[in-house]
Design a protein around this motif. Structure first.
Motif, PDB file in Angstrom:
ATOM      1  N   VAL A  53      49.107  13.376  44.553  1.00  0.00           N
ATOM      2  CA  VAL A  53      48.137  12.319  44.859  1.00  0.00           C
ATOM      3  C   VAL A  53      46.838  12.673  44.142  1.00  0.00           C
ATOM      4  O   VAL A  53      46.255  13.733  44.399  1.00  0.00           O
ATOM      5  CB  VAL A  53      47.880  12.205  46.380  1.00  0.00           C
ATOM      6  N   VAL A  54      46.416  11.800  43.262  1.00  0.00           N
ATOM      7  CA  VAL A  54      45.261  12.081  42.426  1.00  0.00           C
ATOM      8  C   VAL A  54      44.158  11.059  42.713  1.00  0.00           C
ATOM      9  O   VAL A  54      44.441   9.870  42.890  1.00  0.00           O
ATOM     10  CB  VAL A  54      45.704  12.034  40.943  1.00  0.00           C
ATOM     11  N   ILE A  55      42.924  11.546  42.788  1.00  0.00           N
ATOM     12  CA  ILE A  55      41.789  10.668  43.110  1.00  0.00           C
ATOM     13  C   ILE A  55      40.875  10.543  41.894  1.00  0.00           C
ATOM     14  O   ILE A  55      40.336  11.540  41.416  1.00  0.00           O
ATOM     15  CB  ILE A  55      40.997  11.223  44.315  1.00  0.00           C
ATOM     16  N   ILE A  67      50.797   9.329  42.705  1.00  0.00           N
ATOM     17  CA  ILE A  67      49.970   8.257  43.257  1.00  0.00           C
ATOM     18  C   ILE A  67      48.540   8.460  42.784  1.00  0.00           C
ATOM     19  O   ILE A  67      47.968   9.537  42.948  1.00  0.00           O
ATOM     20  CB  ILE A  67      50.029   8.254  44.803  1.00  0.00           C
ATOM     21  N   GLU A  68      47.970   7.408  42.224  1.00  0.00           N
ATOM     22  CA  GLU A  68      46.617   7.498  41.695  1.00  0.00           C
ATOM     23  C   GLU A  68      45.707   6.552  42.474  1.00  0.00           C
ATOM     24  O   GLU A  68      45.944   5.345  42.500  1.00  0.00           O
ATOM     25  CB  GLU A  68      46.657   7.120  40.213  1.00  0.00           C
ATOM     26  N   ILE A  69      44.686   7.125  43.071  1.00  0.00           N
ATOM     27  CA  ILE A  69      43.697   6.328  43.800  1.00  0.00           C
ATOM     28  C   ILE A  69      42.491   6.142  42.899  1.00  0.00           C
ATOM     29  O   ILE A  69      41.894   7.118  42.450  1.00  0.00           O
ATOM     30  CB  ILE A  69      43.245   7.053  45.089  1.00  0.00           C
TER      31      ILE A  69
END
Lengths: 73, 73, 73, 73, 73, 73
Positions: F41-43, F4-6
């Motif tokens: 999960v990557v920001i 998941i990329e934010i």
């Protein structure tokens, strides 16, 4: 060298896609002096079920007649 | 932990995809000492209509016989 | 034409990055017969604070000495 | 304004997707005070053949009965 | 609703970035009748060390005086 | 396995980022029965100059006092 990725819900025609590719490439050339031969424009189309906005899928928003408030498309 | 995303036009066989996944994972392990179990390689395939280069879709370039100048595939 | 994006936490040296770019390009050429001149490999580096795995940032996992279980890097 | 992209193998139901979109939007609003109307959550589904982990595609891992070690899904 | 991501090496001025954002948004509105208020254009800038083409980083290509053959920028 | 990329403008605190990573991972586990150990999960944080909406950068919109209409952040 630039790589431009367009993410949107499906529905554009072939002609519209060609115009998008051409138009964005022209911008990269005219504004940034990029080489068109190495400018790539990629279109990723998603189903209305897989695109969420305001906490709901576009599919559900359309069924509820609410997309007009959020986006014409 | 690494996440590698390959974007390309569709057409690779299952065997070629397996080789890509294996080869890139090996590079991450051998060059960076990454843990293979947490290395992910994802392949995103696009239609020739949705990939633009030099201001035109690959579909159109192929129809005009011009892709050879830009890319073998 | 392919565009490959590597996402990982920061820390690789310039030499390691060159090897990654060269190695992945070679794979695209050897496995898929892609044109190297139009093969692009991009490296996106993230801070340990911005990479989460198993519900925690890598920064926090490292502080707790738990990254070894999940990833060497 | 945030744009969240979920990449995963295909298989989620419409109901699960709606819950994901709603849940992630709620997190953006509650944790970061983002405006839900401009928060977009996009789901990109990949085939098991196009998702690699530990050097093999999920398709192959499943055929070998090994996915349980790596991921429930 | 569309989300457009521009990936390129760093170096554009603020004015050039504004023109890109405005120009691409105009294309989405004029060609696809998208709502400008929900059209997002994001610019991801990479260092010359993190962008590879033809098997080498742009940093190395520039040092060798070879970028002109591949891309003006 | 999910990634998941934010994507959002910079400004979140470390604590907020930890909550986002934890919250999204919990959603993947609770809604889809995903394995948390392989959920990433990557920001990706962008400057206000590099994020455009409605044809202008957030930087410019903020300077003109117009971001409130479009997004709280």
């Amino acid at each position: 060298m630039p790589y431009i990725e367009i993410n949107m819900t499906a529905g554009a025609t072939k002609e519209q896609k060609e115009k998008l590719i051409e138009g964005i490439t022209d911008l990269m050339v005219n504004i940034l002096d990029k080489n068109p031969a190495s400018t790539q424009v990629v279109i990723k189309e998603l189903t209305a079920e897989n695109w969420g906005i305001a906490g709901r899928s576009v599919k559900r928003l359309r069924a509820e007649g609410k997309t007009a408030n959020i986006s014409k498309a």
